[in-house]
Scaffold this active site. Structure first.
Site, short mmCIF file in Angstrom:
data_model
loop_
_atom_site.label_atom_id
_atom_site.label_comp_id
_atom_site.label_asym_id
_atom_site.label_seq_id
_atom_site.Cartn_x
_atom_site.Cartn_y
_atom_site.Cartn_z
N SER A 1 0.84 -1.21 0.00
CA SER A 1 0.00 0.00 0.00
C SER A 1 0.87 1.25 0.00
O SER A 1 0.62 2.21 -0.75
CB SER A 1 -0.89 0.02 1.25
N GLN B 1 -9.17 2.00 -0.83
CA GLN B 1 -8.89 2.36 -2.23
C GLN B 1 -9.84 3.45 -2.69
O GLN B 1 -9.43 4.41 -3.34
CB GLN B 1 -9.03 1.12 -3.13
N ASP C 1 -7.06 -8.34 4.02
CA ASP C 1 -6.25 -9.19 3.14
C ASP C 1 -5.75 -10.45 3.83
O ASP C 1 -5.14 -11.31 3.20
CB ASP C 1 -5.05 -8.40 2.60
N ARG D 1 -12.56 -14.35 -2.51
CA ARG D 1 -11.64 -15.06 -1.61
C ARG D 1 -12.36 -16.05 -0.70
O ARG D 1 -11.74 -17.02 -0.25
CB ARG D 1 -10.81 -14.06 -0.80
C1 S3P Z 1 -5.53 -1.42 -0.17
C2 S3P Z 1 -6.80 -1.49 0.32
C3 S3P Z 1 -7.56 -2.74 0.47
C4 S3P Z 1 -6.69 -3.97 0.31
C5 S3P Z 1 -5.70 -3.84 -0.80
C6 S3P Z 1 -4.79 -2.64 -0.56
C7 S3P Z 1 -4.87 -0.10 -0.29
O1 S3P Z 1 -8.59 -2.78 -0.50
O2 S3P Z 1 -7.49 -5.11 0.11
O3 S3P Z 1 -4.87 -4.99 -0.89
O4 S3P Z 1 -3.64 -0.06 -0.46
O5 S3P Z 1 -5.57 0.91 -0.19
P1 S3P Z 1 -9.97 -2.01 -0.25
O6 S3P Z 1 -9.65 -0.66 0.14
O7 S3P Z 1 -10.72 -2.06 -1.54
O8 S3P Z 1 -10.66 -2.80 0.82
#
Ligand code: S3P
Length: 450
Positions: free
Chosen positions: A29, A176, A327, A358
């Site tokens: 991230s 995200q 995750d 998943r």
């Molecule tokens: C992430 C947010 C998560 C996670 C992904 C990385 C990020 O997804 O599952 O591997 O870096 O912002 P979501 O925000 O869609 O839950």
């Protein structure tokens, strides 16, 4: 690009104690965000410890396509000469984000308030994932999008020439989506406000503040209210990327289920928005300790020490913890298979729209290996068989999902018969050194001739 045209079947079989030090790679991230924010500064951002997995390399290529100068200096050290907020150039070709939902969603946000057009695509997994969750709020800024049926990639975004700031309540717990809106808000005049009912990983907020943006976060009855003042001059920085707790999860969980193991995983961030798995494992009775606790770059960090834990119990994982371990459910379900009794996981419907569904991927593979799994739209439950009682012996479909492939490799380390996956190639998206690192601890993981 990371299209994984050639599957790599892999098998993991029982091994002696896992011992030693596991130096896991940089946080995925934070790596994406370092490149994107570096590209939105004027001047040179230096990065150390960047995760050089396919997902992040795709983001590096994308930032070059938008006009930033991105240089790999070797050994996880990179530089980014940014173009400034609102300075993105229109890319000549299609932006291929490979397997990465984080990459594509954050980049769409970052370009959506500039007067440019870009077309995005990815691999079969990414092209099946929902994008409306990002394009809906981007439309409020004035951006337009055209994609395939159901808001899927390939998709073209026409950035807003005269963006307006936005107040947006994020309808799903998603860092995200939150981050895409904040990155879009950078080039809108005035204040963009994002509200999330449940706290999700807060790296974007922390890093925006570090890069000099005016950003405040308030906990209110409505949730976390994040207010960003648009059109700042971001200051180029040095970013030292911490090691990834989501990657640490694999050697930690392996050590808990393989008899005699004792593994140290140093320098892992315990930011509360990411550390839910470790709390859960400790509640299950895992011998998992935090050593040398300290603060680095404003984040709590510790060395994790995980030892074989034959007496773990199934528990009910609180739904409000889901975002902080979203995750990690696949590998938790593996540990739960070796615990006594049922582990119930509720409030997890987001798991169905990740790199794979998943819940479906793990349920099918665990059942094939002799573990009972029940599931509903928003929950699943694994009935643990206790240490020494998991049959194994089956081949599982990784469904283009790195965390599914790695989770089944962990299962094979403690099951009674070897466990295989049809394709371990996606592992390189987030943990390119998984195989040598696990082998160095004593695991028997090998690539099979296909
Ligand atoms: C992430 C947010 C998560 C996670 C992904 C990385 C990020 O997804 O599952 O591997 O870096 O912002 P979501 O925000 O869609 O839950």
């Amino acid at each position: 690009m990371s299209s994984h045209a050639t599957p790599i079947p892999m098998t993991s079989s029982a091994c002696g104690p896992l011992t030693g030090v596991a130096q896991v790679p940089g946080d995925k991230s934070i790596s994406h965000r370092s490149l994107i924010l570096g590209a939105m500064c004027v001047g040179e951002t230096t990065i150390s410890g960047l995760l050089e997995g396919d997902d992040v390399l795709d983001t590096a290529r994308a930032m070059r396509a938008f006009g930033a100068e991105v240089t790999d200096l070797g050994g996880g050290n990179w530089t980014v000469y940014g173009v400034g907020v609102g300075g993105f150039a229109e890319p000549d070709g299609v932006i291929d984000c490979g397997n990465s939902g984080t990459g594509v969603r954050l980049i769409m946000g970052a370009m959506a308030t500039s007067p440019i057009t870009a077309t995005f695509t990815g691999d079969a997994s990414l092209n099946g994932r929902p994008m409306a969750r990002v394009t809906d709020p981007l439309a409020l800024f004035g951006a337009q999008s055209v994609g395939r049926k159901g808001g899927r990639l390939p998709m073209t975004i026409v950035g807003a020439a005269d963006p307006v700031p936005v107040r947006y309540v994020v309808p799903v717990p998603s860092a995200q989506v939150k981050s895409a809106v904040l990155l879009a808000g950078l080039n809108a005049p005035g204040q963009t406000v994002v509200i999330e009912a449940e706290a999700t990983r807060d790296h974007t907020e922390r890093m925006l503040a570090g890069f000099g943006a005016e950003i405040t976060v308030e906990d209110t009855d409505e949730g976390r209210v994040i207010t960003l003042t648009g059109q700042p001059e971001l200051r180029a920085q040095h970013v030292d990327v911490p090691r990834d707790p989501s990657s640490a999860a694999f050697p930690v969980c392996a050590a808990l289920i393989v008899p005699g193991s004792d593994v140290l995983v140093p320098g892992i961030g315990l930011n509360p928005t990411r550390a839910g798995l470790f709390t859960t494992l400790r509640e299950m009775g895992a011998d998992l300790t935090y050593e040398n606790e300290r603060t680095e770059g404003g984040e709590p960090v510790a060395d994790l020490r995980a030892r074989f834990s034959p007496d773990m119990k199934g528990i009910e994982v609180p739904p409000e913890r889901a975002a902080s371990m979203i995750d990690e459910y696949p590998v938790l379900s593996v540990v739960a298979s070796f615990a006594q009794g049922q582990t119930m996981m509720r409030g997890v419907k987001e798991l169905r729209v990740k790199e794979s569904d998943r819940i479906d991927a793990m349920a099918k593979g665990l059942r094939a290996n002799g573990v009972e799994v029940d599931e509903g739209p928003d929950w699943w439950a694994v009935t643990g068989l206790g240490h020494g009682n998991v049959p194994g012996g089956a081949t599982c479909a990784s469904q283009l999902d790195h965390r599914i492939a790695m989770s089944f490799m962990i299962l094979g380390m403690a099951a009674n018969a070897p466990v295989s996956v049809d394709d371990g190639a996606p592992i390189t998206t987030s943990f390119p050194i998984f195989e040598p690192l696990m082998a160095q601890l004593g695991a028997n993981v090998r690539q099979d001739a296909s």
